[in-house]
Design a protein around this motif. Structure first.
Motif, PDB file in Angstrom:
ATOM      1  N   GLY A   1     -10.987  94.338  28.095  1.00  0.00           N
ATOM      2  CA  GLY A   1      -9.693  93.724  28.370  1.00  0.00           C
ATOM      3  C   GLY A   1      -8.576  94.478  27.701  1.00  0.00           C
ATOM      4  O   GLY A   1      -8.740  95.619  27.254  1.00  0.00           O
ATOM      5  N   ASN A   2      -7.414  93.837  27.633  1.00  0.00           N
ATOM      6  CA  ASN A   2      -6.204  94.471  27.123  1.00  0.00           C
ATOM      7  C   ASN A   2      -5.552  93.629  26.036  1.00  0.00           C
ATOM      8  O   ASN A   2      -5.453  92.408  26.174  1.00  0.00           O
ATOM      9  CB  ASN A   2      -5.178  94.672  28.241  1.00  0.00           C
ATOM     10  N   ILE A   3      -5.093  94.300  24.997  1.00  0.00           N
ATOM     11  CA  ILE A   3      -4.232  93.695  23.985  1.00  0.00           C
ATOM     12  C   ILE A   3      -2.953  94.513  23.943  1.00  0.00           C
ATOM     13  O   ILE A   3      -2.993  95.739  23.755  1.00  0.00           O
ATOM     14  CB  ILE A   3      -4.889  93.687  22.594  1.00  0.00           C
ATOM     15  N   VAL A   4      -1.816  93.868  24.155  1.00  0.00           N
ATOM     16  CA  VAL A   4      -0.522  94.544  24.072  1.00  0.00           C
ATOM     17  C   VAL A   4       0.305  93.840  23.003  1.00  0.00           C
ATOM     18  O   VAL A   4       0.476  92.614  23.045  1.00  0.00           O
ATOM     19  CB  VAL A   4       0.231  94.531  25.413  1.00  0.00           C
ATOM     20  N   VAL A   5       0.808  94.613  22.057  1.00  0.00           N
ATOM     21  CA  VAL A   5       1.606  94.091  20.951  1.00  0.00           C
ATOM     22  C   VAL A   5       3.074  94.441  21.189  1.00  0.00           C
ATOM     23  O   VAL A   5       3.394  95.588  21.522  1.00  0.00           O
ATOM     24  CB  VAL A   5       1.143  94.693  19.615  1.00  0.00           C
ATOM     25  N   THR A   6       3.955  93.471  21.036  1.00  0.00           N
ATOM     26  CA  THR A   6       5.382  93.756  21.122  1.00  0.00           C
ATOM     27  C   THR A   6       5.859  94.279  19.778  1.00  0.00           C
ATOM     28  O   THR A   6       5.936  93.540  18.801  1.00  0.00           O
ATOM     29  CB  THR A   6       6.190  92.503  21.503  1.00  0.00           C
TER      30      THR A   6
ATOM     31  N   ARG B   1      -1.988 102.263  16.766  1.00  0.00           N
ATOM     32  CA  ARG B   1      -2.449 103.637  16.956  1.00  0.00           C
ATOM     33  C   ARG B   1      -3.812 103.859  16.307  1.00  0.00           C
ATOM     34  O   ARG B   1      -4.626 104.656  16.805  1.00  0.00           O
ATOM     35  CB  ARG B   1      -1.433 104.620  16.392  1.00  0.00           C
ATOM     36  N   ALA B   2      -4.082 103.167  15.211  1.00  0.00           N
ATOM     37  CA  ALA B   2      -5.381 103.302  14.551  1.00  0.00           C
ATOM     38  C   ALA B   2      -6.467 102.509  15.258  1.00  0.00           C
ATOM     39  O   ALA B   2      -7.612 102.963  15.379  1.00  0.00           O
ATOM     40  CB  ALA B   2      -5.269 102.863  13.090  1.00  0.00           C
ATOM     41  N   VAL B   3      -6.100 101.312  15.731  1.00  0.00           N
ATOM     42  CA  VAL B   3      -7.075 100.438  16.372  1.00  0.00           C
ATOM     43  C   VAL B   3      -7.443 100.934  17.768  1.00  0.00           C
ATOM     44  O   VAL B   3      -8.593 100.808  18.209  1.00  0.00           O
ATOM     45  CB  VAL B   3      -6.535  98.998  16.445  1.00  0.00           C
TER      46      VAL B   3
ATOM     47  N   PRO C   1      -8.119 103.871  19.410  1.00  0.00           N
ATOM     48  CA  PRO C   1      -9.326 104.675  19.622  1.00  0.00           C
ATOM     49  C   PRO C   1     -10.595 103.975  19.140  1.00  0.00           C
ATOM     50  O   PRO C   1     -11.686 104.259  19.628  1.00  0.00           O
ATOM     51  CB  PRO C   1      -9.049 105.943  18.798  1.00  0.00           C
ATOM     52  N   THR C   2     -10.463 103.071  18.179  1.00  0.00           N
ATOM     53  CA  THR C   2     -11.628 102.366  17.638  1.00  0.00           C
ATOM     54  C   THR C   2     -12.257 101.451  18.674  1.00  0.00           C
ATOM     55  O   THR C   2     -13.492 101.377  18.795  1.00  0.00           O
ATOM     56  CB  THR C   2     -11.220 101.541  16.403  1.00  0.00           C
ATOM     57  N   LEU C   3     -11.422 100.746  19.455  1.00  0.00           N
ATOM     58  CA  LEU C   3     -11.927  99.762  20.418  1.00  0.00           C
ATOM     59  C   LEU C   3     -12.100 100.323  21.825  1.00  0.00           C
ATOM     60  O   LEU C   3     -12.757  99.699  22.664  1.00  0.00           O
ATOM     61  CB  LEU C   3     -11.000  98.554  20.455  1.00  0.00           C
ATOM     62  N   ALA C   4     -11.527 101.497  22.087  1.00  0.00           N
ATOM     63  CA  ALA C   4     -11.586 102.053  23.444  1.00  0.00           C
ATOM     64  C   ALA C   4     -13.005 102.189  23.993  1.00  0.00           C
ATOM     65  O   ALA C   4     -13.236 101.888  25.177  1.00  0.00           O
ATOM     66  CB  ALA C   4     -10.867 103.407  23.479  1.00  0.00           C
ATOM     67  N   PRO C   5     -13.990 102.619  23.191  1.00  0.00           N
ATOM     68  CA  PRO C   5     -15.340 102.760  23.752  1.00  0.00           C
ATOM     69  C   PRO C   5     -15.935 101.451  24.255  1.00  0.00           C
ATOM     70  O   PRO C   5     -16.890 101.465  25.041  1.00  0.00           O
ATOM     71  CB  PRO C   5     -16.150 103.314  22.568  1.00  0.00           C
ATOM     72  N   GLU C   6     -15.400 100.318  23.806  1.00  0.00           N
ATOM     73  CA  GLU C   6     -15.902  99.014  24.257  1.00  0.00           C
ATOM     74  C   GLU C   6     -15.143  98.480  25.465  1.00  0.00           C
ATOM     75  O   GLU C   6     -15.357  97.341  25.890  1.00  0.00           O
ATOM     76  CB  GLU C   6     -15.818  98.001  23.120  1.00  0.00           C
ATOM     77  N   GLY C   7     -14.230  99.288  25.994  1.00  0.00           N
ATOM     78  CA  GLY C   7     -13.454  98.831  27.139  1.00  0.00           C
ATOM     79  C   GLY C   7     -12.313  97.907  26.767  1.00  0.00           C
ATOM     80  O   GLY C   7     -11.770  97.208  27.620  1.00  0.00           O
ATOM     81  N   ILE C   8     -11.956  97.892  25.489  1.00  0.00           N
ATOM     82  CA  ILE C   8     -10.825  97.082  25.019  1.00  0.00           C
ATOM     83  C   ILE C   8      -9.671  98.035  24.729  1.00  0.00           C
ATOM     84  O   ILE C   8      -9.775  98.886  23.843  1.00  0.00           O
ATOM     85  CB  ILE C   8     -11.192  96.269  23.770  1.00  0.00           C
ATOM     86  N   ARG C   9      -8.591  97.909  25.488  1.00  0.00           N
ATOM     87  CA  ARG C   9      -7.461  98.825  25.339  1.00  0.00           C
ATOM     88  C   ARG C   9      -6.345  98.132  24.576  1.00  0.00           C
ATOM     89  O   ARG C   9      -5.902  97.045  24.956  1.00  0.00           O
ATOM     90  CB  ARG C   9      -6.978  99.280  26.721  1.00  0.00           C
ATOM     91  N   VAL C  10      -5.898  98.771  23.503  1.00  0.00           N
ATOM     92  CA  VAL C  10      -4.845  98.220  22.645  1.00  0.00           C
ATOM     93  C   VAL C  10      -3.627  99.129  22.732  1.00  0.00           C
ATOM     94  O   VAL C  10      -3.736 100.344  22.547  1.00  0.00           O
ATOM     95  CB  VAL C  10      -5.320  98.118  21.178  1.00  0.00           C
ATOM     96  N   ASN C  11      -2.468  98.531  23.002  1.00  0.00           N
ATOM     97  CA  ASN C  11      -1.214  99.278  23.131  1.00  0.00           C
ATOM     98  C   ASN C  11      -0.075  98.503  22.492  1.00  0.00           C
ATOM     99  O   ASN C  11      -0.201  97.317  22.200  1.00  0.00           O
ATOM    100  CB  ASN C  11      -0.872  99.527  24.602  1.00  0.00           C
TER     101      ASN C  11
ATOM    102  N   ARG D   1      -1.843 101.485  33.524  1.00  0.00           N
ATOM    103  CA  ARG D   1      -2.205 102.879  33.316  1.00  0.00           C
ATOM    104  C   ARG D   1      -2.061 103.370  31.874  1.00  0.00           C
ATOM    105  O   ARG D   1      -2.118 104.573  31.623  1.00  0.00           O
ATOM    106  CB  ARG D   1      -1.390 103.773  34.241  1.00  0.00           C
ATOM    107  N   GLY D   2      -1.894 102.466  30.936  1.00  0.00           N
ATOM    108  CA  GLY D   2      -1.786 102.888  29.546  1.00  0.00           C
ATOM    109  C   GLY D   2      -3.097 103.466  29.029  1.00  0.00           C
ATOM    110  O   GLY D   2      -4.179 103.118  29.499  1.00  0.00           O
ATOM    111  N   GLU D   3      -2.987 104.354  28.044  1.00  0.00           N
ATOM    112  CA  GLU D   3      -4.155 104.935  27.385  1.00  0.00           C
ATOM    113  C   GLU D   3      -4.296 104.310  25.999  1.00  0.00           C
ATOM    114  O   GLU D   3      -3.312 103.862  25.397  1.00  0.00           O
ATOM    115  CB  GLU D   3      -3.993 106.445  27.262  1.00  0.00           C
ATOM    116  N   PRO D   4      -5.519 104.260  25.461  1.00  0.00           N
ATOM    117  CA  PRO D   4      -5.738 103.584  24.170  1.00  0.00           C
ATOM    118  C   PRO D   4      -4.816 104.084  23.056  1.00  0.00           C
ATOM    119  O   PRO D   4      -4.663 105.286  22.853  1.00  0.00           O
ATOM    120  CB  PRO D   4      -7.204 103.924  23.856  1.00  0.00           C
ATOM    121  N   GLY D   5      -4.198 103.139  22.375  1.00  0.00           N
ATOM    122  CA  GLY D   5      -3.371 103.450  21.221  1.00  0.00           C
ATOM    123  C   GLY D   5      -1.965 103.907  21.530  1.00  0.00           C
ATOM    124  O   GLY D   5      -1.190 104.171  20.606  1.00  0.00           O
ATOM    125  N   GLU D   6      -1.596 103.985  22.811  1.00  0.00           N
ATOM    126  CA  GLU D   6      -0.246 104.428  23.141  1.00  0.00           C
ATOM    127  C   GLU D   6       0.788 103.367  22.765  1.00  0.00           C
ATOM    128  O   GLU D   6       0.532 102.167  22.866  1.00  0.00           O
ATOM    129  CB  GLU D   6      -0.126 104.728  24.638  1.00  0.00           C
TER     130      GLU D   6
END
Length: 260
Positions: A130-135, A162-164, A166-176, A216-221
């Motif tokens: 899934g996706n986590i987006v932080v304002t 930015r640190a989190v 790449p850590t979660l990307a391999p699990e299909g969790i995208r953080v931006n 279309r965001g990439e992990p940690g962007e």
């Protein structure tokens, strides 16, 4: 954006960017939980979109865990989490310090992001990703003179994302993170007359950027949003991490306690 069958949670969802995000997600087909300290506002918007109201103070350690648990239980899953709640400092934090106000801005702008992400990750794992987006804010990318404490909190959030990422990307969790400039929201209501000749973002402008991140965001962007420019990932120059050079080798971490 087609979110049919998806479930989302938005903090600070009763007004401003959060409310615009709730409406956009619901219009795209998602069921949405509206988390906000403003109970009446959360309930009104949840009723409007056919969602779920989750009143509570996001800066409290147990609030985010409860919100995630209740939303996942009600919807059967959780796919998108927007950690949007935020406040201003109300002080410069340079010559004097109101400790209660300082703890408040740190609690909402920083602690709530950490509490929210750590609560959401297990739920997103159960959903298969899934996706986590932080304002965050442009103040997380460049200092905002005159508001050192707000700048402090948003720099912290940008670094965390930015640190989190790449850590979660391999699990299909995208953080931006989304990093808007000044937006016409209740956050600036007390100083809005000062922006008479200054272009302000509409909440919908920020939500459009969030939609782009989800698509279309990439992990940690960390995406900047400014009037008159297309939202895009911020290119960090000369520093490690997403869009800014290589990360340390796998396995290198300062997460373990050290003794001297």
């Amino acid at each position: 954006m087609d979110l049919t069958g998806k479930a989302a949670l938005v903090t600070g969802g009763a007004s401003g960017i959060g409310a615009a995000a709730v409406r956009r997600l619901a219009a795209a087909g998602a069921v949405v939980a509206v988390a906000d300290r403003d109970e009446a506002g959360a309930r009104a918007l949840a009723e409007e979109v056919g969602g779920l109201a989750l009143p509570g103070d996001a800066s409290e350690p147990d609030t985010m865990t409860m919100a995630v648990d209740v939303a996942e239980d009600a919807f059967g899953r959780l796919n998108i989490v927007l950690l949007n709640a935020g406040v201003t400092a109300g002080q410069s934090g340079v010559e004097t310090l109101d400790l209660a106000a300082y703890r408040r801005i740190m609690g909402v702008n920083v602690d709530h992001v950490v509490y929210g992400l750590t609560a959401a990750v297990p739920a997103l794992r159960r959903a298969g990703g899934g996706n986590i987006v932080v304002t965050a804010s442009l103040a997380g990318l460049a200092p905002l003179p005159g508001d050192a404490l707000y700048t402090l909190t948003k720099h912290a959030v940008v670094g965390y994302v930015r640190a989190v990422g790449p850590t979660l990307a391999p699990e299909g969790i995208r953080v931006n993170a989304v990093c808007p400039g000044f937006a016409d929201t209740p956050l600036i209501a007390h100083v809005k007359p000062k922006f008479a000749d200054f272009p302000l973002l509409a909440p919908e402008d920020v939500v459009a950027a969030i939609e782009s991140i989800l698509e279309r965001g990439e992990p940690g962007e960390c995406w900047f949003v400014q009037p008159g420019r297309e939202p895009a990932p911020y290119a960090f120059q000369g520093v490690p991490g997403p869009k800014g050079g290589t990360l340390p080798p796998t396995g290198v971490s300062w997460a373990e306690p050290l003794t001297h």
